[in-house]
Design a protein around this motif. Structure first.
Motif, short mmCIF file in Angstrom:
data_model
loop_
_atom_site.label_atom_id
_atom_site.label_comp_id
_atom_site.label_asym_id
_atom_site.label_seq_id
_atom_site.Cartn_x
_atom_site.Cartn_y
_atom_site.Cartn_z
N SER A 97 0.84 -1.19 0.00
CA SER A 97 0.00 0.00 0.00
C SER A 97 0.88 1.25 0.00
N TYR A 102 1.05 -0.92 5.77
CA TYR A 102 -0.24 -1.44 5.32
C TYR A 102 -0.09 -2.19 4.01
N GLU A 103 -1.04 -3.09 3.75
CA GLU A 103 -1.12 -3.79 2.48
C GLU A 103 -2.54 -3.67 1.94
N THR A 104 -2.67 -3.78 0.63
CA THR A 104 -3.96 -3.67 -0.02
C THR A 104 -4.40 -5.04 -0.53
N VAL A 113 -10.26 -2.61 -5.14
CA VAL A 113 -9.59 -2.66 -3.85
C VAL A 113 -10.64 -3.08 -2.82
N ILE A 116 -7.70 -1.99 2.77
CA ILE A 116 -6.32 -1.61 3.10
C ILE A 116 -6.17 -1.92 4.58
#
Length: 136
Positions: A97, A102-104, A113, A116
């Motif tokens: 992200s 953070y990661e998406t 998406v 997140i």
């Protein structure tokens, strides 16, 4: 929470050359170890024996499973696009992200998406998404 999964099963009875193929629906509540392929195969043998053998001679061990393939819910409809198959089982995935830490979680179908989330929760979130919206 109970999960129903359909399988296309090809089987034959020991001593019989003729094989049969059919759809069997497995309820995860019937298994103590839902991810164990051996327990799944034992349950399928029992289901087939109960259905096709006489009550007086039910013997699940006499059922030989030749092929067990998960079937998606969309398959019975001719011409339907199976999104699970279209993305080779990898419809949902993680990417880094723009926000640090953070990661998406994304959906390859439409590049949506889905969320997140913190790095520490991303795998759990991805697993939850796959269980809820993926191939079933």
């Amino acid at each position: 929470m109970s999960t129903l999964t359909s399988y296309r099963v090809t089987w034959q009875q020991q001593g019989n050359e003729k094989s049969q193929t059919g759809i069997r629906v497995v309820d995860s509540d019937e298994m103590t170890r839902p991810c164990d392929p051996e327990q799944l195969r034992a349950l399928l043998r029992k289901m087939i024996a109960n259905r096709f053998q006489p009550i007086s001679n039910i013997a699940p061990d006499s059922i030989v499973l030749l092929d067990v393939v998960p079937v998606c819910n969309c398959e019975p409809y001719p011409g339907a696009n199976c999104l699970w198959d279209a993305y080779k089982g990898e419809r949902f995935y993680l990417v880094a992200s723009a926000r640090h830490g953070y990661e998406t979680v994304c959906d390859r179908h439409g590049d949506d998406v889905l969320g997140i989330v913190r790095n520490s929760l991303s795998v759990e979130f991805l697993t939850m998404v796959r269980e809820k919206y993926s191939h079933q």
